[in-house]
Design a protein around this motif. Sequence first.
Motif, PDB file in Angstrom:
ATOM      1  N   ALA A 178       7.671 -20.147  21.153  1.00 20.39           N
ATOM      2  CA  ALA A 178       8.700 -19.441  20.600  1.00 20.39           C
ATOM      3  C   ALA A 178      10.118 -20.152  20.899  1.00 20.39           C
ATOM      4  O   ALA A 178      10.920 -20.450  19.955  1.00 20.39           O
ATOM      5  CB  ALA A 178       8.868 -18.002  21.100  1.00 20.39           C
ATOM      6  N   GLY A 179      10.218 -20.746  22.042  1.00 22.18           N
ATOM      7  CA  GLY A 179      11.406 -21.632  22.495  1.00 22.18           C
ATOM      8  C   GLY A 179      11.347 -23.063  21.485  1.00 22.18           C
ATOM      9  O   GLY A 179      12.369 -23.243  21.097  1.00 22.18           O
ATOM     10  N   LYS A 180      10.307 -23.378  21.533  1.00 22.79           N
ATOM     11  CA  LYS A 180      10.314 -24.980  20.612  1.00 22.79           C
ATOM     12  C   LYS A 180      10.530 -24.266  19.162  1.00 22.79           C
ATOM     13  O   LYS A 180      10.891 -25.441  18.590  1.00 22.79           O
ATOM     14  CB  LYS A 180       8.722 -25.348  20.939  1.00 22.79           C
ATOM     15  N   ALA A 181      10.325 -23.316  18.589  1.00 23.30           N
ATOM     16  CA  ALA A 181      10.432 -23.029  17.161  1.00 23.30           C
ATOM     17  C   ALA A 181      11.765 -22.730  17.107  1.00 23.30           C
ATOM     18  O   ALA A 181      12.398 -23.223  16.171  1.00 23.30           O
ATOM     19  CB  ALA A 181       9.464 -21.797  16.777  1.00 23.30           C
ATOM     20  N   PHE A 182      12.518 -22.134  17.972  1.00 23.20           N
ATOM     21  CA  PHE A 182      13.729 -21.912  18.117  1.00 23.20           C
ATOM     22  C   PHE A 182      14.518 -23.209  18.282  1.00 23.20           C
ATOM     23  O   PHE A 182      15.535 -23.465  17.535  1.00 23.20           O
ATOM     24  CB  PHE A 182      14.288 -20.963  19.180  1.00 23.20           C
ATOM     25  N   VAL A 328       4.857 -34.193  13.105  1.00 22.23           N
ATOM     26  CA  VAL A 328       5.709 -34.220  14.485  1.00 22.23           C
ATOM     27  C   VAL A 328       6.301 -32.729  14.895  1.00 22.23           C
ATOM     28  O   VAL A 328       6.085 -32.269  15.845  1.00 22.23           O
ATOM     29  CB  VAL A 328       6.677 -35.323  14.305  1.00 22.23           C
ATOM     30  N   ILE A 329       6.794 -32.109  13.849  1.00 19.86           N
ATOM     31  CA  ILE A 329       7.579 -30.755  14.036  1.00 19.86           C
ATOM     32  C   ILE A 329       6.387 -29.979  14.433  1.00 19.86           C
ATOM     33  O   ILE A 329       6.430 -29.236  15.415  1.00 19.86           O
ATOM     34  CB  ILE A 329       8.281 -30.608  12.769  1.00 19.86           C
ATOM     35  N   VAL A 330       5.353 -29.843  13.662  1.00 16.10           N
ATOM     36  CA  VAL A 330       4.340 -28.949  13.580  1.00 16.10           C
ATOM     37  C   VAL A 330       3.706 -29.060  15.241  1.00 16.10           C
ATOM     38  O   VAL A 330       3.425 -28.106  16.038  1.00 16.10           O
ATOM     39  CB  VAL A 330       3.119 -29.161  13.009  1.00 16.10           C
ATOM     40  N   ASP A 331       3.169 -30.216  15.562  1.00 17.44           N
ATOM     41  CA  ASP A 331       2.726 -30.452  16.787  1.00 17.44           C
ATOM     42  C   ASP A 331       3.744 -30.368  18.043  1.00 17.44           C
ATOM     43  O   ASP A 331       3.274 -29.861  19.038  1.00 17.44           O
ATOM     44  CB  ASP A 331       2.260 -32.076  16.960  1.00 17.44           C
ATOM     45  N   PHE A 332       4.980 -30.491  17.782  1.00 19.82           N
ATOM     46  CA  PHE A 332       5.904 -30.137  18.882  1.00 19.82           C
ATOM     47  C   PHE A 332       5.800 -28.685  19.140  1.00 19.82           C
ATOM     48  O   PHE A 332       5.824 -28.357  20.111  1.00 19.82           O
ATOM     49  CB  PHE A 332       7.345 -30.647  18.448  1.00 19.82           C
ATOM     50  N   ILE A 333       5.819 -27.850  18.053  1.00 17.82           N
ATOM     51  CA  ILE A 333       5.976 -26.499  18.115  1.00 17.82           C
ATOM     52  C   ILE A 333       4.594 -25.843  18.795  1.00 17.82           C
ATOM     53  O   ILE A 333       4.522 -24.965  19.850  1.00 17.82           O
ATOM     54  CB  ILE A 333       6.251 -26.036  16.922  1.00 17.82           C
TER      55      ILE A 333
END
Length: 364
Positions: A178-182, A328-333
């Motif tokens: 949740a925090g990474k998505a934010f 990158v965004i998907v993996d990061f989250i």
Amino acid sequence: MATITHRKQPEKQILVENPPSDAPIQKLNDFYWTEHGEPHAIRRKLILKKYPHVTQLCGPEPLTKYIIFGVVSLQLAVAYHLRNVSFFTWEFFLLSYIIGATANQNVFLAIHELSHNLAFKKPLHNKLYAIFTNIPIGIPYSASFQPYHQLHHKYQGDEVLDTDLPTPYEAVVLSNIAGKAFFATFQIFFYAFRPMFITQIKFTYIHLINVVVQIVVDILIVKNWGWNSLLYFIFSSFLAGSLHPCSGHFIAEHYILNPPETYDPKTDAPPVETYSYYGPLNFFTWNVGLHNEHHDFPYVAWSKLHKLNEIAKEFYEDLPQHKSWVMVIVDFIFDERVLLYNRVKRISSKAVDSTKFVPEVTCM
């Protein structure tokens, strides 16, 4: 123990306890602390020793100013088109996301080029043109970006001077899905406001011109075209630093998305801390994806980074790289191994007054 001075309350000191150099990162759940120097200065010396003629790639790219003028003109044209279109329509959203966010990401990175004095020979001309380039962003930004960004280059990974690094407080709170998505959704605000709370930069006449010009332009736009046109600029800037394909470069550049299973800062070299991307989105983003090349030679313009890679190919071909900024965004989250802690960090050992100008890192 590091002491960080609060920008607005200098008397308020923030203490950040650093881990001992031999502490295992698994126990600390902390950043990848290292006493190794940053890799780019080392690789730059090796490349210059083997290929001294790469210095011929250094210097301004005359085409840059014309491309910037075209992108700013495009944004003004779309803002004018949307002057009577409600914000709560698909037309407004789609134009803001597809054209506006892509164009404003281009504008952000054009200011990045100008911060390295890569459009004009004289630094002042680059600073003034950056203020013009700033217009579609909607808020003054360009004057503050340059000194913070040069600190990032000169002191990469420095716990105090490199404001590209997440703070310990961000890492504690946001290192979950949740925090990474934010963070990924609102990262533009983190990059805009974090520096002001970490390292103070002196307010100069360039900052004043940037603020005055932007306010005057915003007033003229609202007076002649209406609030929707200005809202288009601001919304485009937000989307450019949110869940947009081009915004993947923010995370892709320095986050460690494939962390080592074990890491002992006393015996291990730090993980690779800069990653390149060679895909098609570089067309819209001034080749910022060639990030190892850029950090190695910050005074090589966007148009010559591929040539640098071609000349010194053996120095880059074995470095890990990203294939997709979207992934990158998907993996990061969603990758549980990836946290905001996944950055290489160095204990600050520089007694630097960050309110003073930091010299540009050149080819030499």
